[in-house]
Design a protein around this motif. Structure first.
Motif, short mmCIF file in Angstrom:
data_model
loop_
_atom_site.label_atom_id
_atom_site.label_comp_id
_atom_site.label_asym_id
_atom_site.label_seq_id
_atom_site.Cartn_x
_atom_site.Cartn_y
_atom_site.Cartn_z
N LEU A 295 -8.84 1.45 14.50
CA LEU A 295 -9.98 2.23 14.95
C LEU A 295 -10.79 1.48 16.01
O LEU A 295 -11.19 2.05 17.03
CB LEU A 295 -10.87 2.59 13.77
N VAL A 298 -8.83 1.48 19.49
CA VAL A 298 -8.87 2.75 20.20
C VAL A 298 -10.29 3.13 20.57
O VAL A 298 -10.55 3.68 21.66
CB VAL A 298 -8.19 3.85 19.37
N GLN A 299 -11.25 2.83 19.70
CA GLN A 299 -12.65 3.10 20.03
C GLN A 299 -13.08 2.37 21.29
O GLN A 299 -13.72 2.95 22.17
CB GLN A 299 -13.56 2.71 18.86
N ALA A 302 -11.45 4.06 24.29
CA ALA A 302 -12.00 5.39 24.56
C ALA A 302 -13.42 5.30 25.11
O ALA A 302 -13.78 6.03 26.05
CB ALA A 302 -11.98 6.22 23.28
N GLU A 303 -14.24 4.43 24.55
CA GLU A 303 -15.62 4.31 25.03
C GLU A 303 -15.67 3.75 26.45
O GLU A 303 -16.48 4.19 27.27
CB GLU A 303 -16.43 3.45 24.07
N SER A 310 -14.01 9.55 25.11
CA SER A 310 -15.05 9.06 24.21
C SER A 310 -15.50 10.16 23.26
O SER A 310 -15.68 9.93 22.06
CB SER A 310 -16.24 8.54 25.03
N TYR A 313 -12.85 10.75 20.57
CA TYR A 313 -12.86 9.73 19.53
C TYR A 313 -13.99 9.99 18.54
O TYR A 313 -13.80 9.92 17.31
CB TYR A 313 -13.01 8.33 20.13
N ASP A 314 -15.18 10.30 19.04
CA ASP A 314 -16.32 10.56 18.17
C ASP A 314 -16.02 11.74 17.24
O ASP A 314 -16.36 11.71 16.06
CB ASP A 314 -17.57 10.86 19.00
N TYR A 322 -7.87 11.92 10.91
CA TYR A 322 -6.79 10.95 11.01
C TYR A 322 -6.48 10.41 9.63
O TYR A 322 -7.30 10.47 8.71
CB TYR A 322 -7.19 9.78 11.93
N PHE A 365 -3.41 9.10 19.74
CA PHE A 365 -4.74 9.51 20.20
C PHE A 365 -4.66 10.21 21.56
O PHE A 365 -5.49 11.08 21.87
CB PHE A 365 -5.69 8.32 20.27
N SER A 395 -4.81 1.95 27.63
CA SER A 395 -5.60 1.19 26.66
C SER A 395 -5.46 -0.31 26.89
O SER A 395 -6.38 -1.09 26.59
CB SER A 395 -5.18 1.54 25.22
#
Length: 558
Positions: A295, A298-299, A302-303, A310, A313-314, A322, A365, A395
């Protein structure tokens, strides 16, 4: 892997003919009229209910009946929308049952519900087809096309010019086709049962592959036979042609594939032999990766990428969309699917519990973000995998949750995986081509195993890369035949996006963000032209990939 939408083949075929953006807008508008509470449920709050086939038929009949009256297009569409809601609910419940069964293959309730829904697919899609046939006869069909569907949307259901007075629409869903289709689903159900029975075994034990063969080879033989029947009955010369037309919307010729395979063997197999050695996994397997690690990785990506990624993901975290828990009872591998009635993408991963899980989660994702952006994509597997693999590669440039030395190792692992994708997945496709040519007495477990060994040798590989019996461990062969080619051509398109990012930071991300909003089931070649990407099958593309991969792998090698 993006779970293929096995329902709505008919709808997708019509979308292909019409290029119907207006229909997509209509479906999204209808979705947004749903109960907000339902659209905000977490996964644990989503209740499975066995779909009511009688209600679905009643709604289809009501829409068909009013279409033949003097009702307005708006009045007709109210009934059509009610049917669409029930149709979407069936697809959602089917996916929900499959997810919960995949999470625990010992759960007999969801096994039965998954099998029940699978047995109803042909019936459900025939109701949609029948409805379109009746709508095509409506006195206001021109208004329906103009205001709600698209120009010539109903043309496939109307008599061609010069037809006889007794012309009737020729449905694909006749009794024979339905029987074959249902038989295939029943055999796939056997595969899940056998997979559960094998889940207690140690994959590293000496007799593991033989035990898998004993359980799964008979299932595969049954699947090949029924799929060959489906292709013949549908008027195709091979099952490969059938799925490439109906499921994958591919427009490549056999001679092109043969030349492409030869280029991969010439340019990429030597690199594979150099870099895809067993010890390349040492770093990944030496470090445990938890759900929280996946998490965070990927967070951070994404952010830093921002925008839709982003937001996606939120949404994923907020609604718990998931499942990264390890379990011996879980289905093998990973996939992403879409629960239409809840407007919810979902990622299921049976993790290895090492650093490779970070890449797997990033990959899935990418599918999730695409589904989130367009409220459920109908894009083909070839196109959908561009988005997942692009997310994985990008990523590597945007995640900052790991120390730089670990990021270098992760880049090395990802690029060696990309190299393996080109070589092994193309070899797997060649294997499937050969296997589905076997018929009658030629089609045996021994012949399949010999075929796999021969293809591996033809690609310049050996048993250390894939043992002759190892074909039995590849889920795609059972669940999604000929899907593996999607990984190869999409890997190239994703690599082009990554190469653009490496050359000019931000440029690859910008292109990827545009791509996220694609939903139509068009051939990859159409999207390639739209985004000015080169044809993956060109010799210069294979040479370019070889150069990029060899450079990165040399730089990141310990």
């Amino acid at each position: 892997m993006r779970k293929i939408r096995f329902i709505a083949l008919l709808l997708v075929a019509v979308l292909l003919l019409t290029g119907c953006d207006s229909l997509m807008e209509m479906l999204v508008a209808e979705l947004m009229d749903m109960d907000p509470q339902q659209l905000n449920q977490t996964f644990s709050q989503m209740t499975y209910t066995r779909p009511d086939m009688d209600e679905l038929q009643i709604l289809a009949d009501e829409a068909a009946q009013i279409a033949l009256t003097d009702a307005s297009a708006e009045e007709i569409m109210e009934k059509v929308y009610a049917y669409y809601d029930a149709y979407d609910l069936f697809g959602t419940m089917y996916c929900l049952a499959e997810l919960r069964y995949s999470m625990d293959l010992t759960n007999q309730y969801y096994q039965k519900e998954y099998e029940y829904c699978g047995s109803q697919i042909s019936y459900v899609d025939s109701t949609l087809e029948d409805l379109y046939v009746e709508l095509a006869k409506s006195p206001v069909v021109d208004e329906l096309e103009k205001d709600y569907f698209a120009e010539d949307f109903f043309a496939p259901y109307q008599p061609p010019e010069g037809s006889d007075a007794d012309w009737e629409y020729d449905s694909i869903w006749d009794e024979t086709y339905i029987e074959l289709y249902n038989r295939e689903n029943e055999i796939i159900g056997k595969y899940y049962v056998a997979q559960d029975e094998l889940s207690t075994l140690d994959p590293e034990s000496p007799g593991y592959l033989n035990q898998c063969l004993n359980k799964l080879a008979p299932v595969y033989l049954e699947l090949i036979q029924v799929r060959q029947e489906i292709a013949r009955y549908s008027g195709f010369t091979s099952y490969e042609e059938y799925v490439n037309t109906w499921y994958y919307n591919r427009d490549v010729r056999p001679d092109e594939l043969e030349a492409y395979a030869a280029m991969i063997q010439q340019e990429l197999v030597p690199l594979y032999r150099q870099y895809c050695t067993p010890d390349r996994w040492d770093w990944a397997t030496s470090k445990n990766a938890t759900e929280e690690d996946c998490l965070r990785y990927v967070q951070s990506a994404a952010e830093n990428m921002g925008g839709t990624l982003s937001d996606a993901y939120d949404e994923m975290v907020r609604r718990e969309l998931y499942d990264l828990r390890p379990s011996a009872n879980k289905a093998a591998g990973s996939y992403e699917t879409y629960l239409t009635s809840f407007a919810a993408p979902f990622i299921l991963v049976n993790p290895m519990e090492d650093m490779s899980d970070l890449l797997t989660f990033a990959h899935e994702f990418g599918h999730f973000a695409n589904d989130y952006a367009v409220y459920g994509t109908y894009a083909s597997a070839d196109v959908a995998e561009v988005l997942s693999q692009s997310m994985e590669y990008l990523s590597l440039s945007y995640a900052d949750a790991l120390p730089e030395e670990d990021m270098a190792q992760l880049r090395h692992l990802s690029m060696s995986n990309a190299l393996e994708t080109y070589v092994l997945q193309m070899a797997f496709y060649s294997f499937e081509q050969e296997v589905y040519r076997l018929t009658g007495d030629q089609l045996t477990e021994e012949a399949i195993t010999d075929c796999f060994a021969r293809v591996i040798r033809d690609y310049g590989l050996d048993a250390s890369d894939a043992a002759p019996e190892e074909w039995v461990t590849v889920p795609h062969f059972f669940q999604a035949p000929f899907y593996v080619f999607s990984y190869v051509v999409s890997c190239d398109a994703a690599m082009q996006i990554y190469q653009l990012e490496l050359e000019t930071p931000g440029e690859g991300l910008s292109l990827f963000e545009e791509f996220l909003y694609e939903w139509e089931d068009l051939p990859l070649s159409d999207y390639r032209k739209t985004y000015d990407l080169q044809d993956p099958l060109l010799p210069q593309r294979v040479e370019s990939v070889a150069q990029t991969l060899s450079t990165i792998l040399a730089e990141t090698q310990e």
